[in-house]
Design a protein around this motif. Structure first.
Motif, PDB file in Angstrom:
ATOM      1  N   PRO A  26       0.857  -1.289  -0.022  1.00  0.00           N
ATOM      2  CA  PRO A  26       0.184  -0.095  -0.112  1.00  0.00           C
ATOM      3  C   PRO A  26       0.982   1.182  -0.096  1.00  0.00           C
ATOM      4  CG  PRO A  26       0.175  -0.778   2.091  1.00  0.00           C
ATOM      5  CD  PRO A  26       0.843  -1.820   1.259  1.00  0.00           C
ATOM      6  N   TRP A  27       0.169   2.485  -0.153  1.00  0.00           N
ATOM      7  CA  TRP A  27       0.887   3.834   0.003  1.00  0.00           C
ATOM      8  C   TRP A  27       1.539   3.897   1.282  1.00  0.00           C
ATOM      9  CZ3 TRP A  27       0.884   8.700   2.305  1.00  0.00           C
ATOM     10  CH2 TRP A  27       1.500   9.575   1.667  1.00  0.00           C
ATOM     11  N   ALA A  28       0.746   3.652   2.394  1.00  0.00           N
ATOM     12  CA  ALA A  28       1.337   3.510   3.696  1.00  0.00           C
ATOM     13  C   ALA A  28       0.776   2.493   4.691  1.00  0.00           C
ATOM     14  CB  ALA A  28       1.033   5.001   4.046  1.00  0.00           C
ATOM     15  N   LEU A  29       1.728   2.071   5.749  1.00  0.00           N
ATOM     16  CA  LEU A  29       1.236   1.082   6.439  1.00  0.00           C
ATOM     17  C   LEU A  29       1.790   1.738   8.028  1.00  0.00           C
ATOM     18  CD1 LEU A  29       2.651  -2.090   5.163  1.00  0.00           C
ATOM     19  CD2 LEU A  29       0.366  -1.842   5.685  1.00  0.00           C
ATOM     20  N   SER A  30       0.971   1.418   9.020  1.00  0.00           N
ATOM     21  CA  SER A  30       1.304   1.493  10.307  1.00  0.00           C
ATOM     22  C   SER A  30       1.083   0.334  11.232  1.00  0.00           C
ATOM     23  CB  SER A  30       0.311   2.600  10.945  1.00  0.00           C
ATOM     24  OG  SER A  30       0.952   3.081  12.063  1.00  0.00           O
ATOM     25  N   VAL A  31       2.161   0.040  12.051  1.00  0.00           N
ATOM     26  CA  VAL A  31       2.096  -1.282  12.853  1.00  0.00           C
ATOM     27  C   VAL A  31       2.898  -1.024  13.979  1.00  0.00           C
ATOM     28  CG1 VAL A  31       2.440  -2.847  10.864  1.00  0.00           C
ATOM     29  CG2 VAL A  31       4.426  -2.089  11.996  1.00  0.00           C
ATOM     30  N   HIS A  32       2.537  -2.063  15.342  1.00  0.00           N
ATOM     31  CA  HIS A  32       3.245  -1.858  16.384  1.00  0.00           C
ATOM     32  C   HIS A  32       4.436  -2.811  16.172  1.00  0.00           C
ATOM     33  CE1 HIS A  32      -0.748  -0.447  17.724  1.00  0.00           C
ATOM     34  NE2 HIS A  32      -0.101   0.479  18.494  1.00  0.00           N
ATOM     35  N   GLU A  33       5.693  -2.247  17.067  1.00  0.00           N
ATOM     36  CA  GLU A  33       6.704  -2.998  17.477  1.00  0.00           C
ATOM     37  C   GLU A  33       6.402  -4.458  17.589  1.00  0.00           C
ATOM     38  OE1 GLU A  33       9.093  -1.014  20.285  1.00  0.00           O
ATOM     39  OE2 GLU A  33      10.892  -1.330  19.072  1.00  0.00           O
ATOM     40  N   GLY A  34       7.260  -5.258  17.000  1.00  0.00           N
ATOM     41  CA  GLY A  34       7.076  -6.774  17.044  1.00  0.00           C
ATOM     42  C   GLY A  34       6.051  -7.562  15.963  1.00  0.00           C
ATOM     43  N   GLU A  35       5.351  -6.596  15.596  1.00  0.00           N
ATOM     44  CA  GLU A  35       4.336  -7.030  14.412  1.00  0.00           C
ATOM     45  C   GLU A  35       5.099  -7.419  13.061  1.00  0.00           C
ATOM     46  OE1 GLU A  35       0.241  -5.156  15.903  1.00  0.00           O
ATOM     47  OE2 GLU A  35       1.155  -4.427  14.056  1.00  0.00           O
ATOM     48  N   SER A  36       4.405  -8.329  12.231  1.00  0.00           N
ATOM     49  CA  SER A  36       5.049  -8.333  10.754  1.00  0.00           C
ATOM     50  C   SER A  36       4.532  -7.751   9.770  1.00  0.00           C
ATOM     51  CB  SER A  36       5.131 -10.049  10.436  1.00  0.00           C
ATOM     52  OG  SER A  36       5.885 -10.774  11.219  1.00  0.00           O
ATOM     53  N   VAL A  37       5.028  -7.269   8.597  1.00  0.00           N
ATOM     54  CA  VAL A  37       4.467  -6.471   7.774  1.00  0.00           C
ATOM     55  C   VAL A  37       4.910  -6.927   6.391  1.00  0.00           C
ATOM     56  CG1 VAL A  37       6.294  -4.597   7.788  1.00  0.00           C
ATOM     57  CG2 VAL A  37       4.112  -4.196   7.274  1.00  0.00           C
ATOM     58  N   THR A  38       4.112  -6.587   5.299  1.00  0.00           N
ATOM     59  CA  THR A  38       4.506  -6.885   3.973  1.00  0.00           C
ATOM     60  C   THR A  38       4.299  -5.884   3.127  1.00  0.00           C
ATOM     61  OG1 THR A  38       4.363  -9.519   4.459  1.00  0.00           O
ATOM     62  CG2 THR A  38       4.139  -8.667   2.015  1.00  0.00           C
ATOM     63  N   VAL A  39       5.209  -5.637   2.170  1.00  0.00           N
ATOM     64  CA  VAL A  39       5.048  -4.646   1.336  1.00  0.00           C
ATOM     65  C   VAL A  39       5.204  -5.311   0.014  1.00  0.00           C
ATOM     66  CG1 VAL A  39       6.107  -2.637   0.168  1.00  0.00           C
ATOM     67  CG2 VAL A  39       6.295  -2.823   2.620  1.00  0.00           C
ATOM     68  N   ASN A  40       4.191  -4.970  -0.981  1.00  0.00           N
ATOM     69  CA  ASN A  40       4.039  -5.353  -2.337  1.00  0.00           C
ATOM     70  C   ASN A  40       4.609  -4.438  -3.500  1.00  0.00           C
ATOM     71  OD1 ASN A  40       2.828  -8.093  -1.436  1.00  0.00           O
ATOM     72  ND2 ASN A  40       1.293  -6.647  -0.848  1.00  0.00           N
ATOM     73  N   CYS A  41       5.063  -4.992  -4.392  1.00  0.00           N
ATOM     74  CA  CYS A  41       5.582  -4.382  -5.675  1.00  0.00           C
ATOM     75  C   CYS A  41       5.096  -4.959  -6.842  1.00  0.00           C
ATOM     76  CB  CYS A  41       7.004  -4.180  -5.542  1.00  0.00           C
ATOM     77  SG  CYS A  41       7.976  -3.666  -7.053  1.00  0.00           S
ATOM     78  N   SER A  42       4.474  -4.245  -7.810  1.00  0.00           N
ATOM     79  CA  SER A  42       4.098  -4.875  -9.286  1.00  0.00           C
ATOM     80  C   SER A  42       4.789  -3.813 -10.262  1.00  0.00           C
ATOM     81  CB  SER A  42       2.661  -4.659  -9.396  1.00  0.00           C
ATOM     82  OG  SER A  42       2.354  -3.507  -9.305  1.00  0.00           O
ATOM     83  N   TYR A  43       5.183  -4.779 -11.335  1.00  0.00           N
ATOM     84  CA  TYR A  43       5.919  -3.842 -12.314  1.00  0.00           C
ATOM     85  C   TYR A  43       5.515  -4.485 -13.710  1.00  0.00           C
ATOM     86  CZ  TYR A  43       8.614  -8.598 -12.288  1.00  0.00           C
ATOM     87  OH  TYR A  43       9.047  -9.757 -12.252  1.00  0.00           O
ATOM     88  N   LYS A  44       5.858  -3.864 -14.679  1.00  0.00           N
ATOM     89  CA  LYS A  44       5.350  -3.923 -16.075  1.00  0.00           C
ATOM     90  C   LYS A  44       6.018  -3.863 -17.204  1.00  0.00           C
ATOM     91  CE  LYS A  44       1.380  -0.697 -14.679  1.00  0.00           C
ATOM     92  NZ  LYS A  44       0.635   0.268 -15.122  1.00  0.00           N
TER      93      LYS A  44
END
Lengths: 113, 111
Positions: free
Chosen positions: B8-26
């Motif tokens: 996404p454009w922005a993400l907010s998490v708390h310490e200790g959590e896991s997070v995933t950022v995605n990328c699409s290309y053309k």
């Protein structure tokens, strides 16, 4: 390890002025890049150079000139600063090309009054 | 439209959590890099994954690449406040020197 130095850190100019930004690297890398980053945006390639005295235009070269007189240095000139322009200019270097890690300097923040 | 785009454009998490950022290309690529940019600094490379690789790890970071769907992901486990930054994917094509960056995902990790 090495380092990329960009000068000046902050640059304030007047509309229509010619402004020069400088970049030095001591990695002994062949390829150097200049990017523009607008607030909240990604990096857009202005110029790159694959060796001393080589210059290649990026996607945003209009309004800019560049110079690579030595392997270790790469300069960027804003040929005519635009009023209210604000951006960060980032210099980077890499061993060879697009598949290599790019090492970035801290940036020069430009403000045009 | 952009050749590379993170979401996404922005993400907010708390310490200790896991997070995933995605990328699409053309476009066809030979490699994809993930960079992190902290406030007031230039970007720094986190992981480089080549087109013949499916997964790469670097400590708490894991990147995947799916060339058939032209997508990549960057996962961070056990996040820390110092992971707060903008995360970019950057793509390189065949034989080229140019690298195309996306617009980035802004990650905020709070205590």
């Amino acid at each position: 390890g090495g380092i990329i130095t960009q000068t000046p850190k902050f640059l304030i100019g007047q509309e229509g002025q010619k402004l020069t930004l400088k970049c030095q690297q001591n990695f002994n890398h062949d390829t150097m890049y200049w990017y523009r980053q607008d607030s909240g945006k990604g990096l857009r390639l202005i110029y790159y150079s694959i060796t001393e005295n080589d210059l290649q235009k990026g996607d945003l070269s209009e309004g800019y000139d560049a110079s690579r007189e030595k392997k270790s240095s790469f300069s960027l000139t804003v040929t005519s600063a635009q009023k209210n322009e604000m951006a960060v200019f980032l210099c980077a270097s890499s061993t060879w090309g697009g598949e290599d890690e790019q090492y970035f300097g801290p940036g020069t923040r430009l403000t045009v009054l | 439209s952009q050749l590379a785009e993170e979401n996404p454009w922005a993400l907010s998490v708390h310490e200790g959590e896991s997070v995933t950022v995605n990328c699409s290309y053309k476009t066809s690529i030979t490699a994809l890099q993930w960079y992190r940019q902290k406030s007031g600094e230039g970007p720094a490379q986190l992981i480089l994954i080549r087109s013949n690789e499916r997964e790469k790890r670097n400590g708490r970071l894991r990147a995947t690449l799916d060339t058939s769907s032209q997508s990549s992901s960057l996962s961070i486990t056990a996040t820390r406040c110092e992971d707060t930054a903008v995360y970019f994917c950057a793509i390189a094509g065949t034989g080229g020197y140019k690298v195309v960056f996306g617009s980035g995902t802004r990650l905020l990790v709070s205590p």
